[in-house]
Design a protein around this motif. Structure first.
Motif, PDB file in Angstrom:
ATOM      1  N   PRO A 150       0.805  -1.237   0.000  1.00  0.00           N
ATOM      2  CA  PRO A 150       0.000   0.000   0.000  1.00  0.00           C
ATOM      3  C   PRO A 150       0.835   1.283   0.000  1.00  0.00           C
ATOM      4  N   VAL A 151       1.487   1.572  -1.119  1.00  0.00           N
ATOM      5  CA  VAL A 151       2.404   2.702  -1.173  1.00  0.00           C
ATOM      6  C   VAL A 151       1.805   3.922  -1.875  1.00  0.00           C
ATOM      7  N   THR A 152       2.199   5.083  -1.387  1.00  0.00           N
ATOM      8  CA  THR A 152       1.918   6.361  -2.046  1.00  0.00           C
ATOM      9  C   THR A 152       3.224   7.136  -2.087  1.00  0.00           C
ATOM     10  N   ILE A 153       3.509   7.769  -3.237  1.00  0.00           N
ATOM     11  CA  ILE A 153       4.744   8.527  -3.384  1.00  0.00           C
ATOM     12  C   ILE A 153       4.412   9.984  -3.674  1.00  0.00           C
ATOM     13  N   LEU A 154       4.989  10.877  -2.894  1.00  0.00           N
ATOM     14  CA  LEU A 154       4.788  12.312  -3.081  1.00  0.00           C
ATOM     15  C   LEU A 154       6.090  12.948  -3.555  1.00  0.00           C
ATOM     16  N   HIS A 155       6.010  13.695  -4.645  1.00  0.00           N
ATOM     17  CA  HIS A 155       7.199  14.309  -5.248  1.00  0.00           C
ATOM     18  C   HIS A 155       7.180  15.828  -5.056  1.00  0.00           C
ATOM     19  N   PRO A 156       7.851  16.347  -4.023  1.00  0.00           N
ATOM     20  CA  PRO A 156       7.904  17.801  -3.842  1.00  0.00           C
ATOM     21  C   PRO A 156       8.859  18.457  -4.823  1.00  0.00           C
ATOM     22  N   GLY A 157       8.661  19.775  -5.011  1.00  0.00           N
ATOM     23  CA  GLY A 157       9.609  20.591  -5.748  1.00  0.00           C
ATOM     24  C   GLY A 157      10.671  21.096  -4.785  1.00  0.00           C
ATOM     25  N   VAL A 197      12.309  27.284 -11.855  1.00  0.00           N
ATOM     26  CA  VAL A 197      12.409  26.614 -10.554  1.00  0.00           C
ATOM     27  C   VAL A 197      10.985  26.521 -10.012  1.00  0.00           C
ATOM     28  N   HIS A 198      10.729  25.479  -9.231  1.00  0.00           N
ATOM     29  CA  HIS A 198       9.363  25.287  -8.733  1.00  0.00           C
ATOM     30  C   HIS A 198       9.403  25.015  -7.238  1.00  0.00           C
ATOM     31  N   HIS A 199       9.123  26.065  -6.473  1.00  0.00           N
ATOM     32  CA  HIS A 199       9.179  25.975  -5.019  1.00  0.00           C
ATOM     33  C   HIS A 199       7.867  25.438  -4.442  1.00  0.00           C
ATOM     34  N   VAL A 200       7.965  24.989  -3.199  1.00  0.00           N
ATOM     35  CA  VAL A 200       6.774  24.604  -2.438  1.00  0.00           C
ATOM     36  C   VAL A 200       7.088  24.804  -0.961  1.00  0.00           C
ATOM     37  N   HIS A 201       6.157  25.387  -0.259  1.00  0.00           N
ATOM     38  CA  HIS A 201       6.340  25.601   1.179  1.00  0.00           C
ATOM     39  C   HIS A 201       6.225  24.254   1.900  1.00  0.00           C
ATOM     40  N   HIS A 225       2.636  14.935  -7.640  1.00  0.00           N
ATOM     41  CA  HIS A 225       3.480  16.120  -7.519  1.00  0.00           C
ATOM     42  C   HIS A 225       2.962  16.974  -6.374  1.00  0.00           C
ATOM     43  N   VAL A 226       3.890  17.538  -5.620  1.00  0.00           N
ATOM     44  CA  VAL A 226       3.524  18.446  -4.529  1.00  0.00           C
ATOM     45  C   VAL A 226       4.327  19.730  -4.725  1.00  0.00           C
ATOM     46  N   ASP A 227       3.709  20.680  -5.376  1.00  0.00           N
ATOM     47  CA  ASP A 227       4.353  21.947  -5.691  1.00  0.00           C
ATOM     48  C   ASP A 227       3.400  23.100  -5.388  1.00  0.00           C
ATOM     49  N   SER A 228       3.867  24.314  -5.654  1.00  0.00           N
ATOM     50  CA  SER A 228       2.979  25.465  -5.639  1.00  0.00           C
ATOM     51  C   SER A 228       2.160  25.441  -6.933  1.00  0.00           C
ATOM     52  N   GLU A 229       1.293  26.415  -7.077  1.00  0.00           N
ATOM     53  CA  GLU A 229       0.454  26.474  -8.278  1.00  0.00           C
ATOM     54  C   GLU A 229       1.278  26.628  -9.551  1.00  0.00           C
ATOM     55  N   GLN A 230       2.334  27.472  -9.496  1.00  0.00           N
ATOM     56  CA  GLN A 230       3.092  27.770 -10.703  1.00  0.00           C
ATOM     57  C   GLN A 230       4.591  27.842 -10.426  1.00  0.00           C
ATOM     58  N   ALA A 231       5.365  27.417 -11.409  1.00  0.00           N
ATOM     59  CA  ALA A 231       6.815  27.565 -11.334  1.00  0.00           C
ATOM     60  C   ALA A 231       7.185  29.007 -11.681  1.00  0.00           C
ATOM     61  N   LEU A 232       8.457  29.347 -11.463  1.00  0.00           N
ATOM     62  CA  LEU A 232       8.958  30.683 -11.762  1.00  0.00           C
ATOM     63  C   LEU A 232      10.122  30.600 -12.747  1.00  0.00           C
ATOM     64  N   THR A 233      10.173  31.517 -13.690  1.00  0.00           N
ATOM     65  CA  THR A 233      11.402  31.646 -14.472  1.00  0.00           C
ATOM     66  C   THR A 233      12.410  32.374 -13.589  1.00  0.00           C
ATOM     67  N   LEU A 234      13.687  32.144 -13.831  1.00  0.00           N
ATOM     68  CA  LEU A 234      14.706  32.822 -13.028  1.00  0.00           C
ATOM     69  C   LEU A 234      14.571  34.337 -13.161  1.00  0.00           C
ATOM     70  N   HIS A 277      17.481  20.848 -14.919  1.00  0.00           N
ATOM     71  CA  HIS A 277      16.196  20.199 -14.643  1.00  0.00           C
ATOM     72  C   HIS A 277      15.025  21.109 -15.014  1.00  0.00           C
ATOM     73  N   SER A 278      15.130  22.389 -14.635  1.00  0.00           N
ATOM     74  CA  SER A 278      14.051  23.362 -14.889  1.00  0.00           C
ATOM     75  C   SER A 278      12.671  22.763 -14.624  1.00  0.00           C
ATOM     76  N   PRO A 279      12.394  22.359 -13.387  1.00  0.00           N
ATOM     77  CA  PRO A 279      11.124  21.699 -13.084  1.00  0.00           C
ATOM     78  C   PRO A 279       9.927  22.639 -13.226  1.00  0.00           C
ATOM     79  N   CYS A 280       8.828  22.076 -13.655  1.00  0.00           N
ATOM     80  CA  CYS A 280       7.554  22.780 -13.740  1.00  0.00           C
ATOM     81  C   CYS A 280       6.478  21.702 -13.679  1.00  0.00           C
ATOM     82  N   GLY A 281       5.992  21.426 -12.474  1.00  0.00           N
ATOM     83  CA  GLY A 281       5.105  20.282 -12.281  1.00  0.00           C
ATOM     84  C   GLY A 281       3.636  20.641 -12.191  1.00  0.00           C
ATOM     85  N   SER A 282       2.804  19.825 -12.782  1.00  0.00           N
ATOM     86  CA  SER A 282       1.353  19.957 -12.649  1.00  0.00           C
ATOM     87  C   SER A 282       0.908  19.361 -11.311  1.00  0.00           C
TER      88      SER A 282
END
Length: 318
Positions: A150-157, A197-201, A225-234, A277-282
């Motif tokens: 019974p696994v769940t995987i969460l991928h933070p930014g 870059v895609h931050h998340v608190h 994916h566990v990110d904020s709503e939107q990624a940021l360009t540098l 990497h330039s992540p941008c996750g949905s």
């Protein structure tokens, strides 16, 4: 339920433990030593601490058995970094746990083709960390398919929050970048500043773990994916941070081949890792199946972390 939290006094655990306690769970925090969380909360008074040195215990081959002996219904692993470590724990927990949650990373995607990247995108990891995390994800999901684990995987930014510095607009961890922006000074960015870059608190990452437990039937056998709503360009990131400091952005750009020669080896390595990497996750899957809704935008999370850092260091800006 009784929740065993492995590595619970760090970035994520600081926010996750109080949420688990408030949700009515009994929490056992497993760590090498009882270090202090980044923020005080009365919930920590009700947490049971168990001291286990994971690295040494795995060398002896008894880490999984020690976790099993704690009799948790849910096990959350925040500090697993090798496929061998994941396999050892999962095989010991097979048939003995109701839900197992693993903290992954957006780095499992490596080079992406379409953005925002979804969880179903083909994996193209590079670098030791991303490759190992992708192998862990593949192993755990296959273990679920074969044995019903019974696994769940969460991928933070890029996790951030008060207590540690966020990845800055140059793609590294040098606080000088934020200080120069706060003082209205010029900073130089690599290329055209259009990598992301895609931050998340950390509070939002904690939210996702709690919601995954609460929505077990939808979460098991899935990655999110566990990110904020939107990624940021540098570039956009630097411009917005300067404005938050009340400054007019002063930006200059240099081709990577030139830019890399002007910074330290550590800054160069981190920047290359992040812009490559330039992540941008949905986050649509987590929103739909778990009810995940981040409270912080990328900029809000970064601003809170930077303001905390400036206050702690006694740094003042105009």
């Amino acid at each position: 339920m009784k929740v065993i939290l492995i590595g619970g006094t760090g970035h994520i655990g600081t926010y996750l433990v109080p949420k688990l306690v408030e949700a009515g769970h009994d929490v056992v925090c497993v760590s090498r030593q009882q270090s202090q969380p980044y923020a005080d909360h009365e919930a920590w008074q009700s947490v049971e601490f168990v001291g286990i040195d994971r690295e040494k215990s795995e060398e002896h081959g008894d880490f999984g058995a020690q976790i099993v002996s704690l009799n948790g219904e849910v096990v959350i692993d925040l500090i697993c970094f090798t496929p061998q470590s994941a396999q050892h724990l999962a095989e010991n927990l097979k048939g003995k746990v109701r839900h197992f949650l693993h903290c992954g990373t957006m780095w499992v995607h490596g080079h992406t083709v379409q953005v925002p990247t979804t969880e179903s995108a083909e994996r193209n990891p590079f670098g030791t960390y991303g490759i190992n995390k992708a192998k862990i994800e593949a192993y755990l999901l296959n273990f679920h398919k074969e044995y019903g684990f019974p696994v769940t995987i969460l991928h933070p930014g890029h996790i951030t929050g008060p207590g540690w510095l966020p990845v800055n607009p140059a793609g590294n961890l040098n606080p000088e970048v934020f200080l120069r922006l706060a003082q209205g000074e010029e900073i130089t960015l690599p290329n055209l500043g259009m990598e992301t870059v895609h931050h998340v608190h950390a509070d939002d990452v904690a939210q996702a773990f709690v919601k995954a437990i609460a929505n077990r039937e939808s979460a098991i056998g899935e990655s999110f994916h566990v990110d904020s709503e939107q990624a940021l360009t540098l570039r956009g990131y630097a411009e917005e941070m300067a404005k938050l400091f009340g400054q007019v952005p002063q930006l200059r750009f240099q081709p990577w081949e030139v830019w890399q020669k002007s910074v330290s080896e550590r800054d160069r390595e981190l920047t290359w890792d992040h812009i490559a990497h330039s992540p941008c996750g949905s986050i649509e899957k987590a929103r739909k199946l778990l009810g995940y809704q981040p409270k912080y935008s990328s900029l809000q999370a970064v601003q809170e972390a930077v303001e905390h850092y400036f206050q702690k260091e006694g740094i003042h800006y105009p």
